[in-house]
Every structure is written in structure tokens, then in C-alpha cells.
Design an enzyme around this catalytic site. Structure first.
Site, short mmCIF file in Angstrom:
data_model
loop_
_atom_site.label_atom_id
_atom_site.label_comp_id
_atom_site.label_asym_id
_atom_site.label_seq_id
_atom_site.Cartn_x
_atom_site.Cartn_y
_atom_site.Cartn_z
N ASN A 37 82.02 126.55 107.28
CA ASN A 37 82.93 127.65 106.94
C ASN A 37 83.33 128.46 108.16
O ASN A 37 84.43 129.00 108.24
CB ASN A 37 82.28 128.56 105.90
CG ASN A 37 82.03 127.87 104.58
OD1 ASN A 37 82.54 126.78 104.32
ND2 ASN A 37 81.23 128.49 103.72
N ASN B 204 87.52 122.18 107.41
CA ASN B 204 86.28 122.17 106.62
C ASN B 204 86.54 122.73 105.23
O ASN B 204 87.08 123.84 105.10
CB ASN B 204 85.21 123.03 107.31
CG ASN B 204 83.98 123.20 106.45
OD1 ASN B 204 83.15 122.30 106.33
ND2 ASN B 204 83.83 124.37 105.82
N GLU B 205 86.19 121.97 104.21
CA GLU B 205 86.22 122.44 102.80
C GLU B 205 87.48 123.25 102.48
O GLU B 205 87.40 124.35 101.92
CB GLU B 205 84.95 123.25 102.50
CG GLU B 205 83.68 122.42 102.58
CD GLU B 205 82.43 123.18 102.14
OE1 GLU B 205 82.53 124.38 101.83
OE2 GLU B 205 81.34 122.57 102.13
N TYR C 159 75.18 119.58 97.83
CA TYR C 159 73.84 120.14 97.88
C TYR C 159 73.25 120.13 96.46
O TYR C 159 73.98 120.25 95.48
CB TYR C 159 73.86 121.57 98.41
CG TYR C 159 74.42 121.71 99.80
CD1 TYR C 159 73.61 121.53 100.92
CD2 TYR C 159 75.76 122.03 100.01
CE1 TYR C 159 74.12 121.66 102.20
CE2 TYR C 159 76.29 122.17 101.29
CZ TYR C 159 75.46 121.98 102.38
OH TYR C 159 75.97 122.10 103.65
N GLU D 266 75.90 125.02 112.88
CA GLU D 266 77.00 125.96 112.67
C GLU D 266 76.64 127.31 113.25
O GLU D 266 75.46 127.67 113.33
CB GLU D 266 77.28 126.09 111.16
CG GLU D 266 78.44 127.00 110.82
CD GLU D 266 78.80 126.97 109.33
OE1 GLU D 266 79.74 127.68 108.93
OE2 GLU D 266 78.14 126.23 108.58
N GLU E 186 77.94 116.87 105.03
CA GLU E 186 77.04 117.95 104.62
C GLU E 186 76.27 117.46 103.40
O GLU E 186 76.87 117.16 102.36
CB GLU E 186 77.79 119.24 104.26
CG GLU E 186 78.34 120.00 105.45
CD GLU E 186 78.88 121.37 105.09
OE1 GLU E 186 78.31 122.00 104.16
OE2 GLU E 186 79.86 121.79 105.71
N GLN F 94 71.38 121.89 107.52
CA GLN F 94 71.72 121.81 108.93
C GLN F 94 70.49 121.40 109.73
O GLN F 94 69.58 120.83 109.13
CB GLN F 94 72.30 123.14 109.39
CG GLN F 94 73.63 123.45 108.72
CD GLN F 94 74.33 124.67 109.28
OE1 GLN F 94 74.04 125.15 110.36
NE2 GLN F 94 75.26 125.21 108.51
#
Length: 503
Positions: free
Chosen positions: A73, A173-174, A245, A28, A293, A353
Site C-alpha cells: 500500500n 499494488n492492489e 491472507y 515495505e 503477498e 513480509q
């Protein structure tokens, strides 16, 4: 009480073939992931395009098959046009996601070139935060269309005659996260993603699309978000995304190593929701999962939030640079085992990442690059976890932790590679107090022998690697017995184990 685990491995106990993209990763425009990570023209080891050759070699060592780009993000306020064409005419823009300044010296075409050098494919994300159908279609035309059209010709003008032919695309994304620029309700996202996906497949019917799932199992709308959005997107997409996460915030190692049980439940819940929509739609299509992710992330949270609040609009500040320790590597190994156990539905996954930002690879701006502790479980799974995932049949002693009950002492899975005539066991003894006698019955693998037994063990759960000291790394273990197809060893407490058999 004697601690023991007994595992039966049979090539007929098939889960499914493991998709190579299970071992993907993520880059990212965030922190030093790109600038001084994969791209640093003034570095002594930079190639003619400014890519760090030491980083490329480490990525190639991991054999990463696909990398998600450019976010994250970041993508929800990204103008892809800013990152193509002559660098001297590119605009610097404010990145609202991470409150930094994006100089756009590295963009789409640079990433395509880097990916080829790193022997990896691209999972491209489109901006469905501040933009929509038109920008997504224009980007796809630029990347994949070989016609006399506006954006195809723009690509040619930028020096790329042939299409990039990117086959996997994330629809935002999200989008349920209140932190996301342009966050949506499930109805808003579902309609926009469905219409965007429909239009994109008109341009290139061969692409695969990923619909946004919840930003994590802790979201108050989970799993309602999946149910509502998939009502709209199910017919147009091939995957739904998952993000999660974990962190040892309470400094409770035993409970931390049980968190892969939460990941297991999360996957099962998403599968159930997908299958509910399948049944509701009377569909014959089985939706797959892109767990795009996943990682340990908690070491850097507070300091990063403070920095972004007080010192915004800098270029590539050091953000999310978690320094991983030994126990983090154990949980990463447990998460990999969980993904392999669900290889029938989880077909893509991205360790988030890849470089510097919550990453297995770290760089020094003026020096070299090094392998973090989490590098090795990922390396082992990526190399030896190709083939057919076998259903784990295990009897193991169990223990309880602060927030989890009936935690298996040993968590394990095996992978059969018929092409190489090899079978590999991945196992973690996550009991923090006791070694476990581990026995595996390799029925159906007559004539096989032990090729290699790799372990990661350490007395210090907080041990880390640095540029000059690789303190945590695997070693070969020879303390085992293999007799008439029965493998036995004393599996050390808190250990990562890779046991390879072949002819």
C-alpha cells in the site's frame, strides 16, 4: 476408522521445474520492517551502512531469492526521488497508507546495497496510485539505463556508476482496493498499466512486468477485475499478481488448517481467467502468476487500526507485528505445499513480509533477532524445495470442518532435485484429533535411502517463539520404516513433516 495416507512418488510425474523465485519475500516501508528491522544504524550489530547484520544472516539462512519493494500500500503515494541522494537533503513525507511519517533515511539505493549483502534480487514496484507513466519510466531509467541521460546521470551523481539492473517490476499494488491511495476501476487501471508497461519495455525490453490482480478472492469484483484489466495488459506483462491472507479468527484450528483449500481454488480461478483472456486474444503466450503477498495475518488487526486512527504520523511504530504460533506454522506449510503443487503457473511468490511486519523474523530494538514459528516451514521449502515439482498421487482419509468438506487428513507434495539426486516430501497431517499412518512408494528411485526426517510437532497449538525461548522448532525423527522403496511412519496429528531421500 483407521486414518491413513498412501502416496506414490515417481520422477516421471512432473508438474514443472520450480522457479527459485517461488520462495521470495517482501519488505515495505511499514511499521518496523525497515527502521529497526533491516536498518538501524545505532544498533550494536549494525554494519557501516546501518544494516543489522543479525537480520542479514537470518535472511541468508532462508535463502530468499527475491524481495518485493517498497510496497505494498505504501507505494501508491511514494515519491521515489525522496529516497535517493544525500540523506541530509531528503524530505520527510506523510505516508497515507499507514498514517505514519516516512523520514526517507532509507531508500532505493540503500535497498539495492542491502539486497546484495542479503544475497537476494529485487522486485520493484512503481506508483500507479498518485503517479503514472512518467514517474515509472524515470525510475526505470535511474535504475537500469547506462546512457548519458538525465536520470542515469542522477544515479551516477548519487555514487552508483553502474545500473542496478532490476529485472522484475510490479505495475502498482492492489489498485482495486478502496483503501488504496489512487484506487482505480478495472478499465482505468488496465489502460494505465498497459501504457506504463509498454513505455517501460521501450526503455528496457529485458524486464519482466507484473499486472495487478484482485486484492483477494473476497473482493466483489473478482475475477472480473482480472478479466477486464488483462484485456489491456496481457500483451505487455509476464505475470498477474495474487494476494491472500488467512487467520484463525474464530479459534477453530481444524477449519483454519483447511484454508489452504481456499488458496487452491483461488489459484485455479485465476489460471482459468488468464487462459480465458489468452483464448479470447488468440494468444500463444501463457501468463504466469506472481503470488506476491501471502501469509497468515490476523493477530494484530484491531489494535493496529486503533493506533493508526488515534496516533498518526509517527516514525516506524510497531504495526502488524503478529506473533505467530504453532498452528500458524502448519498453515504456512500447507500454503507452501499449495504453491509447489502449482509450480507450472505460479512462478513467483512473496511471503509477506520478511522482518517484524507479519514476518518470520523479529527484532528487538536493543537486542537480538529471532525466528518465529513460520520461519521453519519456509526455510525447509526454500532449501529443499528446489528442483522439479512432482504430481502428488495420494489416497488419504478425509474429514469435515465447520466451513470445509472432504478435507484431506494429509496434504503433501514431493520435489525431485536431479542435480543432487534427492527427493523431498513435504507433508502436513492437519487432522487435529488423529495420527495418520503415512506410506510412500518411491517407485523409480531405486537405491535411495532416507537422508533426514524433520518434523515440527507440539502439544500446544498456541505455542510461540520469543527472543529467549525457541519453543517451536524442528527436530529429527527416527521413528519410521524404509524397506524396498516403501517408507512408512506414524504421522502425528497437527504436524509438519519433511522427509528427504537420496543416494
Amino acid at each position: 476408522m483407521k486414518r491413513e495416507a498412501k502416496m506414490v512418488i515417481d520422477k516421471e510425474f512432473k508438474i514443472d521445474e520450480i522457479d527459485k523465485n517461488l520462495y521470495g519475500s517482501f519488505i515495505e516501508h511499514l511499521g518496523r520492517a525497515i527502521y529497526t528491522g533491516i536498518y538501524q544504524p545505532d544498533h550494536p550489530l549494525a554494519d557501516e551502512e546501518g544494516f543489522r547484520k543479525d537480520v542479514i544472516e537470518l535472511v541468508k539462512e532462508l535463502q530468499v531469492p527475491i524481495v518485493r519493494y517498497p510496497g505494498g500500500n505504501f507505494v501508491s503515494n511514494y515519491f521515489w526521488e525522496d529516497g535517493v541522494g544525500p540523506k541530509e537533503s531528503r524530505k520527510a513525507r506523510l505516508d497515507l497508507a499507514w498514517r505514519t511519517l516516512e523520514p526517507n533515511l532509507f531508500g532505493l539505493n540503500e535497498f539495492v546495497s542491502w539486497a546484495k549483502k542479503a544475497n537476494t534480487e529485487i522486485m520493484m514496484a512503481v506508483n500507479l496510485g498518485t503517479r503514472g507513466i512518467d514517474a515509472a519510466c524515470n525510475l526505470l531509467e535511474y535504475c537500469n539505463v547506462d546512457a548519458n541521460s538525465y536520470y542515469s546521470n542522477m544515479r551516477r551523481d548519487h555514487g552508483y556508476d553502474k545500473p542496478h539492473n532490476i529485472k522484475v517490476w510490479c505495475l502498482g499494488n492492489e489498485m482495486d482496493g478502496p483503501w488504496q491511495v489512487g484506487a482505480k476501476t478495472p478499465q482505468e487501471y488496465g489502460r494505465l498499466a498497459a501504457e506504463t508497461g509498454k513505455a517501460m519495455k521501450m526503455i528496457d525490453p529485458s524486464i519482466k512486468l507484473v499486472s495487478c490482480g484482485s486484492s483477494g478472492i473476497g473482493m466483489p469484483t473478482f475475477p472480473e477485475w482480472e478479466a477486464i484489466t488483462l484485456e489491456h495488459t496481457y500483451d505487455y506483462v509476464d505475470y498477474v499478481s495474487m494476494h491472500q491472507y488467512y487467520g484463525n479468527k474464530e479459534n477453530d484450528t481444524a477449519d483454519f488448517l483447511a484454508m489452504s483449500m481456499d488458496m487452491e481454488q483461488f489459484i485455479k480461478s485465476v489460471i482459468a481467467t488468464c487462459d480465458y483472456i489468452k483464448a479470447k486474444k488468440r494468444s500463444k503466450k501463457e501468463l504466469k502468476i506472481s503470488f506476491d503477498e501471502w501469509n497468515v495475518w490476523y493477530h494484530s488487526n484491531e489494535s493496529d487500526n486503533d493506533y493508526m486512527e488515534k496516533k498518526p504520523w509517527n516514525v516506524a511504530p510497531a504495526l502488524l507485528e503478529d506473533i505467530y504460533n504453532f498452528e500458524d506454522a502448519l498453515l504456512v506449510g500447507l500454503m507452501l505445499i499449495t504453491l509447489i503443487k502449482h509450480a507450472d503457473r505460479v512462478k513467483m511468490a512473496c511471503l509477506a513480509q520478511l522482518v517484524n511486519v507479519i514476518a518470520p523474523i523479529m527484532t528487538d530494538e536493543k537486542g537480538g533477532a529471532w525466528r518465529q514459528t513460520i520461519f521453519y516451514p519456509f526455510l525447509h521449502a526454500s532449501i529443499y524445495g528446489r528442483g522439479i515439482a512432482l504430481q502428488p498421487v495420494i489416497e488419504t482419509t478425509k474429514h469435515d470442518t465447520t466451513n470445509h468438506t472432504d478435507v484431506t487428513d494429509v496434504e503433501a507434495v514431493s520435489v525431485y532435485n536431479p542435480e543432487n539426486e534427492e527427493v523431498t516430501i513435504f507433508a502436513v497431517n492437519r487432522n487435529v484429533d488423529h495420527d495418520v499412518e503415512f506410506t510412500s512408494d518411491l517407485r523409480g528411485f531405486e537405491g535411495y535411502k532416507v537422508l533426514e526426517y524433520l518434523v515440527m510437532e507440539h502439544d500446544d497449538m498456541k505455542a510461540v517463539n520469543t527472543l529467549n525461548n525457541e519453543n517451536v522448532k524442528p527436530r529429527t525423527k527416527n521413528e519410521y520404516v524404509f524397506d524396498e522403496g516403501i517408507f512408512t511412519t506414524n504421522m502425528k496429528k497437527c504436524s509438519w513433516n519433511v522427509i528427504r531421500f537420496g543416494k
